[in-house]
Design an enzyme around this catalytic site. Structure first.
Site, short mmCIF file in Angstrom:
data_model
loop_
_atom_site.label_atom_id
_atom_site.label_comp_id
_atom_site.label_asym_id
_atom_site.label_seq_id
_atom_site.Cartn_x
_atom_site.Cartn_y
_atom_site.Cartn_z
N GLU A 1 -7.14 1.03 7.64
CA GLU A 1 -7.41 1.32 6.38
C GLU A 1 -6.67 2.57 6.04
O GLU A 1 -7.18 3.15 5.06
CB GLU A 1 -9.05 1.75 6.60
CG GLU A 1 -10.06 0.73 6.34
CD GLU A 1 -9.35 -0.65 5.61
OE1 GLU A 1 -8.71 -0.19 4.18
OE2 GLU A 1 -9.51 -1.58 6.21
C1 LIG Z 1 -7.87 -2.99 15.62
C2 LIG Z 1 -7.24 -2.95 14.28
C3 LIG Z 1 -7.75 -3.68 13.22
C4 LIG Z 1 -7.29 -3.95 12.07
N1 LIG Z 1 -7.68 -4.50 10.92
C5 LIG Z 1 -6.96 -4.80 9.95
C6 LIG Z 1 -7.29 -5.79 9.05
O1 LIG Z 1 -8.52 -6.21 9.14
N2 LIG Z 1 -6.43 -6.39 7.88
C7 LIG Z 1 -5.35 -5.78 7.71
O2 LIG Z 1 -4.56 -6.15 6.94
N3 LIG Z 1 -4.93 -4.84 8.90
C8 LIG Z 1 -5.68 -4.49 9.61
N4 LIG Z 1 -5.10 -3.65 10.54
C9 LIG Z 1 -4.13 -3.07 10.46
C10 LIG Z 1 -3.95 -1.38 10.05
O3 LIG Z 1 -4.45 -1.14 8.94
C11 LIG Z 1 -2.45 -0.86 10.22
O4 LIG Z 1 -2.35 -0.66 11.61
C12 LIG Z 1 -2.45 0.50 9.59
O5 LIG Z 1 -2.41 0.44 8.22
C13 LIG Z 1 -1.04 1.06 9.76
O6 LIG Z 1 -0.09 0.28 9.71
P1 LIG Z 1 1.30 0.24 11.35
O7 LIG Z 1 0.55 -0.07 12.26
O8 LIG Z 1 1.95 -0.82 10.44
O9 LIG Z 1 1.74 1.52 11.22
P2 LIG Z 1 3.08 2.14 10.47
O10 LIG Z 1 3.04 1.93 8.98
O11 LIG Z 1 4.27 1.60 11.21
O12 LIG Z 1 2.86 3.71 10.69
C14 LIG Z 1 3.26 4.33 11.92
C15 LIG Z 1 3.07 5.88 11.85
O13 LIG Z 1 3.78 6.29 10.74
C16 LIG Z 1 3.23 7.04 9.64
N5 LIG Z 1 3.69 7.08 8.40
C17 LIG Z 1 4.07 5.59 7.79
N6 LIG Z 1 4.57 5.78 6.48
C18 LIG Z 1 4.49 7.06 6.38
C19 LIG Z 1 4.74 7.95 5.19
N7 LIG Z 1 5.36 7.61 4.11
N8 LIG Z 1 4.59 9.32 5.38
C20 LIG Z 1 4.15 9.77 6.36
N9 LIG Z 1 3.77 9.00 7.56
C21 LIG Z 1 4.02 7.77 7.37
C22 LIG Z 1 1.77 6.42 9.85
O14 LIG Z 1 0.80 7.36 9.37
C23 LIG Z 1 1.65 6.23 11.27
O15 LIG Z 1 1.37 7.59 11.96
C24 LIG Z 1 -5.76 -3.25 11.96
C25 LIG Z 1 -5.03 -2.71 12.90
C26 LIG Z 1 -5.95 -2.35 14.07
C27 LIG Z 1 -5.04 -1.61 15.40
#
Ligand SMILES: Cc1cc2nc3c(=O)[nH]c(=O)nc-3n(C[C@H](O)[C@H](O)[C@H](O)COP(=O)(O)OP(=O)(O)OC[C@H]3O[C@@H](n4cnc5c(N)ncnc54)[C@H](O)[C@@H]3O)c2cc1C
Length: 624
Positions: free
Chosen positions: A466
């Protein structure tokens, strides 16, 4: 071993190894007394409902009856499945279908039969029409009892809100009633392997078919409750891009993609081309199915306008953000309840100020100041967090149902400002509480038998999905506060200062009010300072944003605790048979102001030092 499904010891008809009723798994007792305090003494729910159209029959008696019934369901049906879900997890069967842990399906049937999914849904779709704030404590109890289980009905809520707000009449007629009744559940499909935070990169395609529907193709990652055996159909809310759409976030549209395509009469029709490719192996929330979903030309229905998908999805995301904030509270509460019981029981060493259990071999560890620090921190986060999130839910009620335009505007301002704070701050403090809860158990917390390590693992996801804490912080400081040149901060600081002014007559809490006024002035000054710094260097925003959101959270929690102390003093003055309860409120407020709120001093310092200490190092210097 006792098996809940077979209802007998050792021999289990389901051939599973449910280790229920063993000593040590987490226990959950709904904190009804504290919920009542927040709803009656602090936020005056009954009066609040009388001021809303169509809800004036919602009196204290009815509220108590609803809480009583839902607490039984949470404690007796859902809580016993918390360890089961963790140990058994979800399974993908050979035919590709997903099976939830033993007992989950039966519990969901009971939930639907009792009408819980419909409680705070509109009457026009078969709901019971109760306001959002009545759904919040119920979601809290079920979520604290078993977060993984609660996510199945939890995601349906966001789907319902989205379809109700942006869907066509035809779509509402098709999807709302089955979702409201709980016969179908919902999901949210945003994330793809290469994009989570940056949804502008998403690649899933949507192509219009001759019949006006769309063919959706692509893979969505990490979809919570993405496939399962609890409900007869699953309604996926999916972001995808039309071929002629512009790149980035401006070219994303929103679609409903059901697992089974409903017939005109709402019956379950043919299987759509959306399948679970894999279940994620994850750190916690094992009982919830986190799926890789493959859409292979699946039939989808456009929701709202083309290319406005991300705007429409914000309805879902805002709801889900509050829901995730609630998860933070849930883990604080579960950690607190279990560690409190343990620390009263566990005998180790003597109190520094002399034995407190002279007849025993040692004193219970609750006598030690550091153990009390850990317990009171959890208590302050759980009870203060409850006050904060229930307050936000009353603003949700006003925003969606009030006739008073001015009240709606204020509610919108407060809720929009508080949503990222609730999401980020309550999940960070929820994880801290879960860790402290484990710490109270010493080494026994690290082994699985007491359930405390599960609570830590389950809570860890809440600061990630989220929108991570970092992203919530950018939303608050970058988009909302600085994006409006500080205007978004005005209603909130006015609200805090107004509370302090109104409470001046209550001398017992005057020191708290002085602190809150001082911090609010610093909040404003600091915002201006970061704003000016950002004009010279945009990285000033990202360098300060997480500290800023945590500072904002501690301050708002301070308001919650000052208000709680004020309410408790008032009740003590009026005379009460529950003196110990109200004194504990006052003592917890005292603890919060003395031992937790001073964290804001350090945050003010770190925010003031700007981006240079973070940004001067070249990327290839990190290794040295
Ligand atoms: C168990 C689980 C359930 C989930 N459920 C859902 C779901 O129901 N539906 C769905 O669509 N998704 C879901 N997700 C996905 C989840 O919402 C994403 O994993 C999350 O939004 C982060 O995206 P990412 O993993 O690609 O990390 P990334 O976007 O790659 O981020 C990696 C790190 O970089 C940081 N970062 C990235 N961009 C910036 C910026 N501009 N400034 C500062 N910091 C930054 C982030 O804060 C993070 O610490 C789920 C994930 C998990 C693990």
């Amino acid at each position: 071993m006792y098996c809940i499904l077979a209802d007998e010891w050792y021999s289990c008809a389901y051939n599973c190894t449910l280790k229920l009723e063993r000593p040590g798994m987490t226990t959950y007792k709904a904190p009804l007394r504290d919920m009542q305090f927040v709803m009656q003494d602090l936020l005056y729910f009954e009066k609040h409902y009388q001021a809303l159209p169509d809800n004036d029959e919602l009196n204290q008696e009815l509220i108590d009856a609803i809480l009583g019934e839902s607490s039984k369901f949470a404690e007796e049906v859902v809580a016993p499945l918390n360890t089961v879900g963790d140990e058994a997890g979800c399974q993908m069967l050979e035919d590709g279908e997903v099976k939830t842990p033993p007992g989950f399906k039966e519990a969901y049937e009971q939930y639907v039969d009792a009408g819980w999914p419909a409680l705070d849904q509109p009457a026009k779709y078969g709901g019971q029409g109760l306001p959002m704030s009545m759904g919040m404590p119920i979601r809290e109890m079920i979520g604290t009892a078993n977060w993984s289980w609660s996510m199945y009905p939890g995601l349906s809520h966001g789907a319902m809100e989205t379809i109700d707000e942006h869907g066509s009449e035809e779509q509402k007629a098709m999807f709302m009633e089955p979702l409201v009744s709980g016969r179908w559940t919902g999901t949210m499909c945003l994330t793809e392997a290469h994009c989570g935070t940056d949804l502008g990169l998403l690649k899933s395609k949507a192509e219009q078919a001759a019949d006006g529907t769309y063919r959706i193709t692509g893979s969505k990652l990490f979809v919570s409750s993405g496939d399962h055996d609890l409900a007869e159909n699953i309604v996926h809310i999916v972001l995808a891009r039309l071929p002629e759409s512009p790149p980035g976030t401006k070219g994303i549209s929103l679609f409903i993609v059901p697992k089974f395509i409903p017939g005109e009469d709402g019956s379950i029709g043919e299987r759509n081309n959306v399948t679970c490719g894999a279940l994620e192996n994850k750190m916690g929330i094992h009982g919830n199915s986190t799926c890789l979903l493959n859409f292979d030309g699946a039939t989808g229905y456009l929701v709202g306008e083309v290319n406005k998908g991300l705007n429409h999805m914000f309805t879902f995301m805002n709801f889900a953000r509050l829901g995730t904030g609630l998860q933070g509270l849930a883990h604080s509460e579960l950690a607190f309840q279990n560690s409190l019981a343990y620390t009263k029981d566990r005998l180790q060493m003597r109190s520094l100020s002399g034995p407190k259990n002279p007849d025993g071999p040692a004193d219970p560890i609750i006598v030690h100041p550091d153990v009390r620090r850990m317990l009171l921190t959890q208590k302050a986060f759980a009870e203060g967090g409850r006050a904060l999130i229930y307050f936000a839910s009353t603003q949700g009620d006003i925003l969606t149902t009030s006739d008073d335009a001015e009240a709606r505007k204020l509610a919108n301002d407060l809720l929009s400002f508080m949503t990222p704070i609730i999401k980020a701050f309550l999940t960070e403090t929820g994880f801290e509480s879960a860790n402290l809860g484990l710490q109270c158990f010493g080494g026994h917390g690290y082994v699985s038998e007491w359930g405390m390590e599960q609570n830590v693992r389950d809570s860890r996801i809440s600061t990630l999905y989220e929108g991570t804490t970092g992203i919530q912080a950018l939303d608050l400081l970058g988009r909302k506060v600085l994006g409006t040149r500080g205007k978004a901060l005005v209603p909130v600081t006015a609200f805090v200062l107004d509370f302090c002014r109104q409470s001046r007559g209550r001398k017992e809490i005057r020191p708290y009010l002085k602190t809150l006024v001082r911090l609010t002035k610093k909040w404003k000054a600091l915002t201006r300072k970061i704003g000016f710094a950002a004009m010279r260097n945009r990285d000033a925003v990202g360098a300060a944003s997480v500290d800023y959101i945590m500072f904002s959270g501690y301050l708002l929690l301070g308001v919650a605790w000052a208000a709680s102390a004020r309410a408790a003093h008032r009740r003590l003055e009026q005379g009460t048979t529950e003196e110990a309860f109200y004194r504990a409120k006052i003592q917890t407020a005292e603890f919060y102001f003395a031992k937790i709120l001073p964290r804001t001093t350090s945050l003010l310092e770190t925010m003031s030092t700007g981006p240079d200490p973070l940004m001067t190092m070249e990327e290839d210097q990190f290794l040295f």
